[in-house]
Enzyme design. Structure first.
Site, mmCIF file in Angstrom:
data_model
loop_
_atom_site.group_PDB
_atom_site.id
_atom_site.type_symbol
_atom_site.label_atom_id
_atom_site.label_comp_id
_atom_site.label_asym_id
_atom_site.label_seq_id
_atom_site.Cartn_x
_atom_site.Cartn_y
_atom_site.Cartn_z
ATOM 1 N N HIS A 180 -27.186 -16.861 -3.245
ATOM 2 C CA HIS A 180 -27.645 -16.382 -4.553
ATOM 3 C C HIS A 180 -29.047 -15.761 -4.426
ATOM 4 C CE1 HIS A 180 -27.870 -16.647 -9.052
ATOM 5 N NE2 HIS A 180 -29.159 -16.713 -8.799
ATOM 6 N N GLU A 181 -29.958 -16.509 -3.831
ATOM 7 C CA GLU A 181 -31.337 -16.013 -3.695
ATOM 8 C C GLU A 181 -31.386 -14.814 -2.738
ATOM 9 O OE1 GLU A 181 -33.461 -17.074 -5.866
ATOM 10 O OE2 GLU A 181 -32.127 -18.681 -6.528
ATOM 11 N N HIS B 2 -30.831 -11.794 -4.845
ATOM 12 C CA HIS B 2 -32.048 -11.394 -5.562
ATOM 13 C C HIS B 2 -32.998 -10.652 -4.608
ATOM 14 C CE1 HIS B 2 -31.624 -13.137 -9.521
ATOM 15 N NE2 HIS B 2 -31.408 -14.363 -9.068
ATOM 16 N N GLU C 228 -29.725 -10.704 -12.021
ATOM 17 C CA GLU C 228 -28.758 -11.790 -11.893
ATOM 18 C C GLU C 228 -27.400 -11.228 -11.431
ATOM 19 O OE1 GLU C 228 -30.116 -14.607 -11.964
ATOM 20 O OE2 GLU C 228 -28.366 -15.927 -11.949
HETATM 21 CO CO CO Z 1 -30.734 -16.114 -10.217
#
Ligand code: CO
Length: 410
Positions: free
Chosen positions: A176-177, A180, A206
Site C-alpha cells: 500500500h505504502e 503512495h 489512495e
Molecule cells: Co493510504
C-alpha cells in the site's frame, strides 16, 4: 493556500483548541469504551465544522465545502449517487459470496502466525523493489506503529510499515505504502517544491496505494509469481497457490474499517458519509450517534457491534475535525478499478507479465496517465483523460464481480 485565507485566525485557533481536546477525549473514550466522554467534544467539533462550511462558502450542501478540502471539485450529489449505486450492488454481492461453499469453509485455512520480523522485512523489501521502488536510492523502508509515506525532497520518498505476527497483513501494508511512494516519486521533478508537485487529490493518492495493494497485490495471478518465493521460508512453505489466493482475498463483514476486505470496505465508508451528512444537517445529534451507527452496520453489513470501541469510536478522524475525509478512501477504490480496466484494454499482456513478476509496463502506464500531471489538472480530468469518463462506480463493481466470482465460485 487561497482556501485557508477564508478562515479567520480566531476560528482556526478555536478549531485547533477544540480538536486537540477532542482528540484526548476520544482516546480516553476508546480506551474505556465510554462514548459519553467523547460526546460533548464531538458536538463542539460538528458545530465548528458547520461554521467552517459557511466560511468556505461553496454553494449547495454545507458538506461540499468540507469535502472540497480533500477532494477538490467533488460534490455531495455526485457522491450520494455513487454511494447509493455501490450500496445497491455491494449488499447482494456480499450475500452471494456468503452463500458459497468456499465462504463457509474458508476458516479452515489458518493464516501463518509467528512469522519472524526479518522474514517479513525481507519479503516486503523484495516486493517493493519488484514493483519499482528504488530502495536505497530514492526511497527506504522502515518500521513504525502506523504505516505512512513521507516525501522529504525531490526523489526522496520514504515508506514505513509495521510487522504484525501474522502474514500477509504487513505485506499488504508495505505494498500500500509502496503505491503512495511510486506516485509521489513519479510526479515530474521539475514540479518539486511547488503547489503542483504532488498527487492531484487524496482520493487519487489512495487510488494508487490501493491499486498496488488490491488490484496487483491481491490479484490471483500475482500469487502465482509470489508462490515460489514464499516457499523459501519454513513458516510459509506449506501453503498452496489456492490457499494464498483465498487468504489474500478473504471476504467477511467485520466491524473495523481498516481491517475490512476489498468487497465490504466501501460500505464502512458509506456508513460514515451518511452519518456525517445527518450530523451536519442537524438530523442526527451526537448523543444518538452510537445507536445510528449500529443500525447502519446491521443494515449494510449484517452484523452488530458489541461495543462502541469496535463501533463509533474506532476511527480518530472526527476527533481531529476530519469530516468529509472518509469518502476519499472509497473514491480511491473506484479510481483504481477504472484505471485497471483501461490499462488492460491498452495492454492485455500485463496479466502474463504479472505472472512472471514483471511490473514495469504497469508503472509506465500509470506514470504516463496519472503521475506526469502532478497537480496541474484535477483528479476528475486525469480520470477522464485516462478512462474516457469521470468517476464511474460500475467499473469497480464489475471488477469485484469478475474477481470474486472466480475466487468464491458463484
Ligand atoms: Co493510504
Amino acid at each position: 493556500m487561497k482556501k485557508e485565507k477564508k478562515l479567520p485566525p480566531e476560528f482556526v485557533e478555536e478549531l485547533s483548541r477544540v480538536t486537540s481536546q477532542a482528540y484526548i477525549a476520544w482516546k480516553k473514550a476508546k480506551q474505556t469504551n465510554n462514548f459519553k466522554l467523547f460526546e460533548p467534544h464531538l458536538k463542539k467539533v460538528i458545530d465548528l465544522k458547520r461554521k467552517e462550511a459557511k466560511l468556505r462558502g461553496i454553494p449547495g450542501h454545507p458538506y461540499n465545502s468540507l469535502l472540497d478540502c480533500y477532494e477538490e471539485g467533488m460534490r455531495v450529489e455526485k457522491l450520494k449517487k455513487t454511494f447509493d449505486y455501490l450500496k445497491k450492488e455491494l449488499v447482494p454481492l456480499i450475500r452471494s459470496i456468503q452463500a458459497t461453499k468456499t465462504y463457509k469453509e474458508q476458516d479452515r485455512i489458518i493464516p501463518p502466525r509467528n512469522v519472524p520480523k526479518q522474514v517479513q522485512e525481507e519479503i516486503g523489501k523484495f516486493i517493493s523493489q519488484k514493483l519499482g521502488l528504488k530502495l536505497g536510492k530514492e526511497s527506504r523502508l522502515d518500521e513504525t506503529e502506523h504505516p505512512f509515506t513521507s516525501t522529504l525532497g525531490i526523489k526522496d520518498t520514504r515508506i514505513t510499515t509495521n510487522y504484525k505476527e501474522g502474514f500477509p497483513e504487513s505485506f499488504f501494508s508495505t505494498i500500500h505504502e509502496t503505491g503512495h511512494a511510486l506516485y509521489s516519486l513519479g510526479v515530474p521533478a521539475e514540479y518539486g517544491y511547488t503547489v503542483v508537485g504532488e498527487g492531484s487529490s487524496l482520493g487519487m493518492h489512495e487510488s494508487q496505494s490501493r491499486f498496488y495493494e488490491n488490484v496487483i497485490g491481491r490479484n490471483p495471478v500475482f500469487w502465482e509469481f509470489m508462490l515460489p518465493h514464499l516457499k523459501k521460508y519454513k513458516e510459509l512453505k506449506k501453503y498452496s497457490l489456492k490457499e494464498w489466493q483465498l487468504l489474500a482475498n478473504k471476504v467477511r463483514p467485520s466491524f473495523i474499517r481498516v481491517q475490512a476486505d476489498e468487497v465490504t470496505y466501501n460500505l464502512h465508508v458509506i456508513i460514515r458519509f451518511e452519518l456525517e451528512l445527518a450530523l451536519l444537517e442537524g438530523k442526527l445529534e451526537a448523543k444518538d450517534l452510537p445507536r445510528a451507527w449500529n443500525q447502519k452496520v446491521k443494515e449494510y453489513l449484517g452484523i452488530t457491534p458489541k461495543t462502541n470501541k469496535e463501533g463509533v469510536l474506532q476511527d480518530v478522524h472526527w476527533s481531529l475535525g476530519l469530516i468529509g475525509y472518509f469518502p476519499t478512501y472509497a473514491l480511491g477504490n473506484i479510481y483504481s478499478a477504472q484505471l485497471y480496466n483501461e490499462m488492460l484494454k491498452d495492454n492485455p499482456d500485463i496479466i502474463s507479465e504479472m505472472r512472471k513478476g514483471k511490473f514495469d509496463s504497469i508503472l509506465n502506464w500509470l506514470t504516463k496517465k496519472v503521475y506526469v500531471y502532478g497537480r496541474t489538472i484535477t483528479t476528475e480530468e486525469i480520470i477522464k483523460n485516462a478512462c474516457g469518463r469521470g468517476l464511474d462506480p460500475k467499473a469497480f463493481i464489475n471488477y469485484l464481480r469478475e474477481k470474486y466470482s472466480k475466487i468464491y465460485w458463484f
